[in-house]
Design a protein around this motif. Structure first.
Motif, PDB file in Angstrom:
ATOM      1  N   ASN A 132       0.987  -1.108  -0.088  1.00 42.74           N
ATOM      2  CA  ASN A 132       0.043  -0.022  -0.016  1.00 42.74           C
ATOM      3  C   ASN A 132       0.977   1.095   0.031  1.00 42.74           C
ATOM      4  O   ASN A 132       1.556   1.633   1.055  1.00 42.74           O
ATOM      5  N   ALA A 253      -5.924   9.597   5.180  1.00 40.07           N
ATOM      6  CA  ALA A 253      -6.910   9.123   5.949  1.00 40.07           C
ATOM      7  C   ALA A 253      -7.908   8.316   5.003  1.00 40.07           C
ATOM      8  O   ALA A 253      -8.685   7.399   5.487  1.00 40.07           O
ATOM      9  N   HIS A 254      -8.021   8.480   3.731  1.00 44.39           N
ATOM     10  CA  HIS A 254      -8.692   7.640   2.654  1.00 44.39           C
ATOM     11  C   HIS A 254      -7.865   6.226   2.818  1.00 44.39           C
ATOM     12  O   HIS A 254      -8.580   5.303   2.696  1.00 44.39           O
ATOM     13  N   LEU A 255      -6.449   6.186   2.544  1.00 43.40           N
ATOM     14  CA  LEU A 255      -6.123   5.136   2.086  1.00 43.40           C
ATOM     15  C   LEU A 255      -4.696   4.352   3.079  1.00 43.40           C
ATOM     16  O   LEU A 255      -4.415   3.184   2.735  1.00 43.40           O
ATOM     17  N   SER A 256      -4.645   4.972   4.264  1.00 40.58           N
ATOM     18  CA  SER A 256      -3.547   4.269   5.155  1.00 40.58           C
ATOM     19  C   SER A 256      -2.378   3.598   4.463  1.00 40.58           C
ATOM     20  O   SER A 256      -2.245   2.537   4.591  1.00 40.58           O
ATOM     21  N   GLU A 258       1.421   2.635   3.359  1.00 39.43           N
ATOM     22  CA  GLU A 258       2.925   2.574   4.240  1.00 39.43           C
ATOM     23  C   GLU A 258       3.798   3.813   3.927  1.00 39.43           C
ATOM     24  O   GLU A 258       4.572   4.020   4.720  1.00 39.43           O
ATOM     25  N   PHE A 289      -2.574   7.561  12.808  1.00 36.98           N
ATOM     26  CA  PHE A 289      -1.786   7.585  11.444  1.00 36.98           C
ATOM     27  C   PHE A 289      -0.271   8.375  11.965  1.00 36.98           C
ATOM     28  O   PHE A 289       0.726   8.110  11.121  1.00 36.98           O
TER      29      PHE A 289
ATOM     30  N   ASN B  75     -12.619   3.078  15.657  1.00 40.89           N
ATOM     31  CA  ASN B  75     -11.238   2.968  15.685  1.00 40.89           C
ATOM     32  C   ASN B  75     -10.834   1.637  15.795  1.00 40.89           C
ATOM     33  O   ASN B  75      -9.807   1.367  16.424  1.00 40.89           O
ATOM     34  N   GLU B  84      -8.201   1.204  19.162  1.00 37.39           N
ATOM     35  CA  GLU B  84      -7.388   2.158  19.621  1.00 37.39           C
ATOM     36  C   GLU B  84      -7.726   3.714  19.734  1.00 37.39           C
ATOM     37  O   GLU B  84      -8.077   4.252  18.769  1.00 37.39           O
ATOM     38  N   ILE B 146     -14.692   1.904   2.791  1.00 38.30           N
ATOM     39  CA  ILE B 146     -14.368   1.863   1.233  1.00 38.30           C
ATOM     40  C   ILE B 146     -14.224   0.640   0.629  1.00 38.30           C
ATOM     41  O   ILE B 146     -13.422  -0.307   1.402  1.00 38.30           O
ATOM     42  N   LYS B 151     -13.478  -5.726  -2.242  1.00 43.59           N
ATOM     43  CA  LYS B 151     -13.012  -5.794  -1.109  1.00 43.59           C
ATOM     44  C   LYS B 151     -12.826  -4.585  -0.100  1.00 43.59           C
ATOM     45  O   LYS B 151     -12.541  -3.666  -0.545  1.00 43.59           O
ATOM     46  N   LEU B 153     -11.325  -1.788   2.026  1.00 43.40           N
ATOM     47  CA  LEU B 153      -9.880  -1.254   1.966  1.00 43.40           C
ATOM     48  C   LEU B 153      -9.425  -1.000   3.363  1.00 43.40           C
ATOM     49  O   LEU B 153      -9.934  -0.176   4.009  1.00 43.40           O
ATOM     50  N   TYR B 154      -8.092  -1.863   3.641  1.00 37.45           N
ATOM     51  CA  TYR B 154      -7.696  -1.619   4.945  1.00 37.45           C
ATOM     52  C   TYR B 154      -6.480  -0.629   4.949  1.00 37.45           C
ATOM     53  O   TYR B 154      -6.293  -0.010   6.011  1.00 37.45           O
ATOM     54  N   GLY B 155      -5.711  -0.872   3.766  1.00 38.48           N
ATOM     55  CA  GLY B 155      -4.451  -0.172   4.026  1.00 38.48           C
ATOM     56  C   GLY B 155      -3.432  -0.855   4.608  1.00 38.48           C
ATOM     57  O   GLY B 155      -3.584  -1.853   5.161  1.00 38.48           O
ATOM     58  N   HIS B 156      -2.261  -0.005   4.818  1.00 42.55           N
ATOM     59  CA  HIS B 156      -1.167  -0.557   5.693  1.00 42.55           C
ATOM     60  C   HIS B 156      -1.589  -1.155   6.975  1.00 42.55           C
ATOM     61  O   HIS B 156      -0.903  -2.291   7.272  1.00 42.55           O
ATOM     62  N   ASP B 157      -2.066  -0.367   7.637  1.00 38.27           N
ATOM     63  CA  ASP B 157      -2.257  -0.868   9.218  1.00 38.27           C
ATOM     64  C   ASP B 157      -3.646  -0.832   9.405  1.00 38.27           C
ATOM     65  O   ASP B 157      -3.959  -0.865  10.950  1.00 38.27           O
ATOM     66  N   GLY B 158      -4.516  -1.211   8.637  1.00 44.41           N
ATOM     67  CA  GLY B 158      -5.873  -1.399   8.901  1.00 44.41           C
ATOM     68  C   GLY B 158      -6.752  -0.310   9.203  1.00 44.41           C
ATOM     69  O   GLY B 158      -8.060  -0.494   9.679  1.00 44.41           O
ATOM     70  N   PHE B 159      -6.327   1.022   9.140  1.00 49.20           N
ATOM     71  CA  PHE B 159      -7.117   2.286   9.308  1.00 49.20           C
ATOM     72  C   PHE B 159      -7.869   3.065   8.341  1.00 49.20           C
ATOM     73  O   PHE B 159      -8.125   4.242   8.639  1.00 49.20           O
ATOM     74  N   ALA B 160      -7.652   2.559   7.093  1.00 52.59           N
ATOM     75  CA  ALA B 160      -8.033   3.069   5.858  1.00 52.59           C
ATOM     76  C   ALA B 160      -9.466   3.503   5.884  1.00 52.59           C
ATOM     77  O   ALA B 160     -10.260   2.960   6.748  1.00 52.59           O
ATOM     78  N   GLY B 161      -9.961   4.504   5.208  1.00 50.35           N
ATOM     79  CA  GLY B 161     -11.197   4.867   5.169  1.00 50.35           C
ATOM     80  C   GLY B 161     -11.704   5.828   6.079  1.00 50.35           C
ATOM     81  O   GLY B 161     -12.832   5.734   6.902  1.00 50.35           O
ATOM     82  N   GLU B 162     -11.114   6.840   6.724  1.00 52.84           N
ATOM     83  CA  GLU B 162     -11.328   7.777   7.681  1.00 52.84           C
ATOM     84  C   GLU B 162     -11.709   9.065   6.957  1.00 52.84           C
ATOM     85  O   GLU B 162     -11.306  10.134   7.187  1.00 52.84           O
ATOM     86  N   ILE B 163     -12.385   9.004   5.989  1.00 54.21           N
ATOM     87  CA  ILE B 163     -13.138  10.213   5.542  1.00 54.21           C
ATOM     88  C   ILE B 163     -13.827  11.372   6.085  1.00 54.21           C
ATOM     89  O   ILE B 163     -13.620  12.732   5.976  1.00 54.21           O
TER      90      ILE B 163
END
Lengths: 321, 321
Positions: A132, A253-256, A258, A289, B75, B84, B146, B151, B153-163
């Motif tokens: 990512n 915030a959208h994509l998290s 690395e 983040f 969270n 968290e 998202i 699927k 979208l979790y992103g690198h550490d699971g927190f994606a999607g905080e629009i």
């Protein structure tokens, strides 16, 4: 001796078009750069691209065989094979895959130029092994390629990853896309120039940039002035980094991701820009983040990266056939 | 007769926690709602959740067998199993998967409450069959889930999607997350209330809302006033829709979704809010996205959706084992 397979990687930018022969291992054997001539048609450009290719292939030492063509271009749609009203080119909507077939009938794939750069970074650059990340391409415009779960994010109709056209300043500077306040109008070759002129108006500091006209000013000149201690030029990089860092917090915030990889023109300014991007991103991030997102500069040589990316795109397609 | 397998879906909101028994086919057989009591510990809440579950299971007519637990919470981190520092709950960081094991030792999965709602929408709601969409959950806060390529979208550490925590207004209203200007501070139950009070200050229009204190005002009262023709209340919905529509244009630029699904509290206001969201989104979109992105209201019953989503999450895990 059997011939070595290569792909032709083509990167179409607002100013220049770069083409090169790319091996499966990601070596760019031979490359060439021609002006894009943004006011001409796409057909004119491809005529010149393939004329150049006919010079390039024999010029490469060895026996090479063209197996595919990968193209990165602005507003390119991976799904449809079309470039649709690119903001910096006078093309309208053109089916590039069909156009290429007139010149060479080999497997061809097209994507956004920034997506191609992201793919190059993923396969051969600093994002190797990442699942990512976001690639930001700072050039004439501001492109972005988003990798999610190890794959390019295309979205529903192939146009995902236009972070350069998120709004940095509501009702801000006019953008090439026709709207106002896009990040691209602040973070790009043209953007930093506009910031310099804003600073020349607001401040009364002396600056070598006061002797250069708007049309003559380039980001290279701003960089040189900054390195020589010019205050306005230094502030321009800081302000540019602030816009980028603050906006990227919203992308995180959208994509998290690395990491966020900066590529092209302005990113070569190094810490002049980077320190400000990092500081402002970190200050702007949502708590969960903070301290987690790396800001990296592309590990690929400027000229090769996009060509390697375009080459990687079609190698990727060929491998999946 | 063999028992019918069900999962326990749990949706933890800032105000209420809903739990329900969900079949593989997406039927919510029995559900219950308890107050979250945001100032209490997570352990207190789960004690009450499982006390309620012991009432719920026998109360369901038939012979049911619990095979898994799916939890949506603010969270929440899918990868670590932890919640968290949730902004609206006084929990700090808690490993929810371990906590649940103290009560029931069945397969358990945890995700963000908005991600759970998105999964519910994907499996059983208006997003069935979609590969790319965004679910916005308008409640006490503003969540988002998202879906990319079918699927979450979790992103690198699971927190994606905080629009909800992208910046709508730079240096704007203080947000519960500690920063300023987050979209959540404008588009949520609390956000529209703040907008009403801003309008009461700026305008001199009569309004029934002038007789209600800040602490007594709810989005339900604003809705009722709007339906009865109150100008301030109507404007508050329009302004809320403007903030949401404008910000979502940036989300579209990132993700190119097929649709944006609005779910929960405010979305029930229907056209009062929707007309403004649609108009402002469309006006704000980059050309290549215009006319392409649907705004939909969740097809699932308000109370069931999140529970179905949480239930769907663990069914999804069980199917993939």
């Amino acid at each position: 001796m059997s011939k070595i397979n290569v792909t032709l990687g083509i990167d179409i930018g607002g100013t220049n078009t770069v083409l090169g022969l790319v091996t499966k291992e990601g070596e760019c054997i031979k490359k060439s750069c021609i002006p894009t001539n943004a006011m001409d048609t796409a057909e004119d450009l491809f005529k010149r691209i393939f004329a150049e290719f006919e010079v390039l292939l024999p010029a490469a030492d060895g026996n090479y065989n063209l197996v595919g063509i990968g193209i990165g271009a602005p507003n390119a749609n991976y799904y449809s094979g079309c470039v649709e009203n690119p903001p910096n080119l006078n093309w309208g909507t053109v089916n590039i895959i069909e156009l290429v077939k007139k010149f060479k009938d080999v497997p061809t794939a097209l994507t956004n130029d920034a997506n191609a750069a992201a793919l190059g970074e993923l396969k051969f650059g600093v994002a190797r092994g990442m699942k990512n990340f976001i690639e930001m391409t700072l050039g004439t415009g501001l492109g972005s390629g988003i990798v999610v779960d190890g794959k390019l994010l295309y979205g529903h109709d192939g146009f995902a990853g236009e972070i350069g056209h998120t709004i940095a300043v509501r009702d801000g500077r006019k953008c090439g896309c026709g709207r106002k306040g896009c990040l691209e109008a602040y973070v790009s070759a043209g953007g930093i120039k506009r910031t310099v002129f804003e600073l020349l108006v607001q401040s009364s500091d002396r600056s070598v940039l006061r002797d250069i006209s708007y049309n003559e000013l380039t980001s290279k000149k701003i960089y040189e002035a900054a390195v020589n201690g010019d205050k306005i030029a230094n502030t321009a990089f800081k302000v540019t980094g602030k816009y980028l860092g603050e906006s990227l917090a919203d992308s995180v915030a959208h994509l998290s991701p690395e990491a966020i990889v900066l590529f092209g023109g302005l990113s070569q300014a190094g810490d002049l820009l980077l320190d400000s991007v990092k500081k402002n991103l970190e200050n702007s991030l949502l708590n969960i983040f903070k301290g987690k997102v790396k800001i990296l500069v592309s590990g690929l040589p400027e000229g090769d990266a996009a060509v390697l990316g375009s080459g990687a795109l079609i190698w990727h397609e060929l491998n999946n056939q």
